[in-house]
Design an enzyme around this catalytic site. Sequence first.
Site, short mmCIF file in Angstrom:
data_model
loop_
_atom_site.label_atom_id
_atom_site.label_comp_id
_atom_site.label_asym_id
_atom_site.label_seq_id
_atom_site.Cartn_x
_atom_site.Cartn_y
_atom_site.Cartn_z
N CYS A 34 0.77 -1.27 0.05
CA CYS A 34 0.12 0.00 0.08
C CYS A 34 0.92 1.33 0.06
O CYS A 34 0.15 2.34 -0.18
CB CYS A 34 -1.09 0.23 1.28
SG CYS A 34 -0.06 0.00 2.83
N CYS A 104 -2.04 -3.93 8.60
CA CYS A 104 -1.57 -2.49 8.78
C CYS A 104 -1.03 -2.58 10.14
O CYS A 104 0.02 -1.70 10.38
CB CYS A 104 -2.78 -1.62 8.78
SG CYS A 104 -3.88 -1.77 7.47
FE1 FES Z 1 -1.35 0.36 4.48
FE2 FES Z 1 -3.09 0.06 6.27
S1 FES Z 1 -3.52 0.16 4.18
S2 FES Z 1 -1.03 0.15 6.52
#
Ligand code: FES
Length: 147
Positions: A34, A104
Site C-alpha cells: 500500500c 496494517c
Molecule cells: Fe497500508 Fe493500512 S492500508 S497500512
Amino acid sequence: MAYSDKVMDHFSNPRNMGEIENPSGVGTVGNAQCGDIMRVYFDISDDGIIRDVKFKTFGCAAAVATSSMATELVKGKTIAEALEVTNKAVCEALDGLPPVKVHCSLLAEEAIHAALWDYAEKNGIVIDGLVKPKSDIHEDEEEEEEY
Ligand code: FES
C-alpha cells in the site's frame, strides 16, 4: 468495514504522535503493497527503559490507530517487554481490526523492531530475540520528508 470504538478513538486522537530529537533509536518501515510508511522514535534510559516514544505514520486509519496503541503499550517498558508487543497484542488492545486491515498492524510491530535495531546498533549491543525487520527502509532514506 467497521472499526471498533477504540480504533476510531486512537485514529481521531492519536497518542504519542510526533518525533524525538536525538532519539536513542529510530526506525522507519514501509508496506510495499500500500506504500504506507511508519517511523518510531525511542528515548531509552541507560538501564534500558523506554522513557518516551513517538511516531509518525503516513498511512491508513488502521495504521495510525495501531501506531498509537503500540506506542502506548511500549511506553515505560523494558526492551524485552517491548518485544512482546506483537501486532496480535496491538490488535487485541484495539478490540480487533477488520481482517483486511490486520496487515496494517504489522507496520507498528516492525517499526518498533526497526527502532530497537537502530538502538542496538548505535550501542553495539545485541537484543535477545530481535531480528532486523524486513521492511526496514532505513538504508534508502535520504532527506526527512514532511508527513
Ligand atoms: Fe497500508 Fe493500512 S492500508 S497500512
